[in-house]
Write a protein that holds these residues in place. Structure first.
Motif, PDB file in Angstrom:
ATOM      1  N   PHE A 165      47.028  38.897  46.422  1.00  0.00           N
ATOM      2  CA  PHE A 165      46.975  39.257  45.213  1.00  0.00           C
ATOM      3  C   PHE A 165      47.213  40.834  45.318  1.00  0.00           C
ATOM      4  O   PHE A 165      46.971  41.660  46.259  1.00  0.00           O
ATOM      5  CB  PHE A 165      45.595  39.146  44.530  1.00  0.00           C
ATOM      6  N   TYR A 196      50.034  37.606  41.276  1.00  0.00           N
ATOM      7  CA  TYR A 196      50.358  36.544  42.283  1.00  0.00           C
ATOM      8  C   TYR A 196      51.738  36.226  42.367  1.00  0.00           C
ATOM      9  O   TYR A 196      52.058  35.768  41.012  1.00  0.00           O
ATOM     10  CB  TYR A 196      49.250  35.482  42.402  1.00  0.00           C
ATOM     11  N   THR A 238      41.620  30.943  44.477  1.00  0.00           N
ATOM     12  CA  THR A 238      41.110  32.341  43.786  1.00  0.00           C
ATOM     13  C   THR A 238      40.285  33.087  44.774  1.00  0.00           C
ATOM     14  O   THR A 238      39.974  32.416  45.789  1.00  0.00           O
ATOM     15  CB  THR A 238      40.102  31.838  42.659  1.00  0.00           C
ATOM     16  N   GLU A 258      40.786  34.707  34.779  1.00  0.00           N
ATOM     17  CA  GLU A 258      40.913  34.414  36.293  1.00  0.00           C
ATOM     18  C   GLU A 258      41.100  35.593  37.081  1.00  0.00           C
ATOM     19  O   GLU A 258      41.408  35.566  38.191  1.00  0.00           O
ATOM     20  CB  GLU A 258      42.085  33.283  36.525  1.00  0.00           C
ATOM     21  N   GLY A 259      40.942  36.739  36.347  1.00  0.00           N
ATOM     22  CA  GLY A 259      41.209  38.090  37.315  1.00  0.00           C
ATOM     23  C   GLY A 259      40.017  38.626  37.838  1.00  0.00           C
ATOM     24  O   GLY A 259      38.881  37.997  38.110  1.00  0.00           O
ATOM     25  N   LEU A 294      44.804  36.468  35.481  1.00  0.00           N
ATOM     26  CA  LEU A 294      45.674  36.150  36.652  1.00  0.00           C
ATOM     27  C   LEU A 294      47.037  35.959  36.144  1.00  0.00           C
ATOM     28  O   LEU A 294      47.230  35.009  35.414  1.00  0.00           O
ATOM     29  CB  LEU A 294      45.240  34.961  37.768  1.00  0.00           C
TER      30      LEU A 294
END
Length: 315
Positions: free
Chosen positions: A220, A229, A248, A273-274, A287
């Motif tokens: 990442f 990503y 993750t 999702e970050g 994300l």
């Protein structure tokens, strides 16, 4: 003129170092010449300075206790030197103001400053040189992306100069500083430990400041609260669809279907999702998945024809 340093400080010969300090503090403030013009005050103040200079020093005190003032000032036979006694001739520097200043340093009961070589003035005291704090001591704190995602505790040992009980000598001591890393901290976050720098008699210790430096991650790239990503795909996948698997930072495996045609500027955004937000770790950034499309290096004539048919190109 011979004198008894213990009598001068009004303590007995079994007085502890703390009692000697306390006695000097009380009497030096009482008999300081700036407090009054009373006759004999300056001489008494000077005697107090010499008495404290001797009795506050373990080697001088040991010599004085064993050999008296004559042995202290006249010197003692060399064979006694290995006992820790002061073997050379002791001479007081003759400046009781210097002794007074060394004693009080940052422990001045009248104000938070110290003076230069001018005599201290207690009544209507005017500040001399203002005590200043040493510049910040900055150190990098290298943390992994996982540390910054989950939060952690880092313990760091520092060595610093600490003032001894006598108020004017110092020694080096170790100390453990504990840093509670909060989820979501960013590159450049500063953690300050006030006045944990070297101590000195006439200065305010520096603050120690740790600055977060984020280590690189194999999967990442962080962009504020978002995680980037990047994955490689073939031209076939870009045109026909596929799914991408992403593990993750909290150990989950996301299988993300990509049904759209992927062009070079295409990005897939997975909300929430970050990275955690430092002000509210329950909230998270995004994300963002980007794609590196691998084009074939060559195509046969037949392959080109089939692609034209598939794409319904007309010429």
């Amino acid at each position: 003129m011979s004198s008894d340093f213990y009598e001068t400080l009004e303590v007995n010969r079994n007085a502890t170092h703390a009692e000697i300090k306390q006695a000097y503090r009380r009497l030096a403030l009482k008999f300081h010449p700036s407090c009054s013009e009373e006759a004999g005050r300056a001489e008494r103040f000077s005697q107090l300075g010499e008495a404290y200079d001797v009795l506050s020093d373990l080697r001088k005190k040991a010599t004085y206790d064993k050999f008296g003032e004559d042995g202290l000032k006249g010197g003692i036979p060399p064979e006694f030197g290995n006992t820790g006694a002061w073997s050379s001739k002791y001479v007081y520097h003759g400046n009781p103001e210097k002794t007074f200043r060394q004693f009080f340093g940052g422990d001045n009961p009248f104000a938070d400053f110290y003076t230069n070589d001018a005599p201290l003035q207690f009544g209507g005291l005017q500040p001399g040189v203002v005590k200043t704090q040493d510049s910040d001591i900055e150190r990098d704190l290298h943390l992994s992306l996982d540390d910054l995602f989950h939060g952690c505790t880092k313990k760091i040992k520092i060595s610093r100069r600490v003032m001894n009980e006598d108020g004017y000598t110092s020694s080096i001591k170790d100390k453990i500083l504990s840093i509670d890393v909060k989820p979501g901290w960013k590159e450049g976050t500063r953690i300050t430990f006030p006045k944990e720098g070297d101590q000195g008699p006439n200065s305010i210790p520096a603050d120690i400041v740790f600055i977060v430096r984020q280590k690189s991650h194999p999967l990442f790239i962080r962009q504020l609260n978002d995680l980037i990503y990047k994955t490689q795909i073939s031209l076939e996948m870009a045109l026909t669809g596929f799914s991408v698997d992403v593990e993750t930072l909290d150990g989950r495996l996301l299988s993300i279907p990509i049904n759209e045609i992927v062009h070079p500027a295409y990005k897939k955004v997975m909300t929430g999702e970050g990275m955690p937000l430092s002000q509210d770790p329950a909230q998270r950034g995004n994300l963002i998945i980007t794609f590196d499309i691998q084009f074939p290096e060559t195509l046969s004539a037949e392959g080109k024809h089939l692609i034209k048919q598939a794409l319904n190109f007309k010429y």
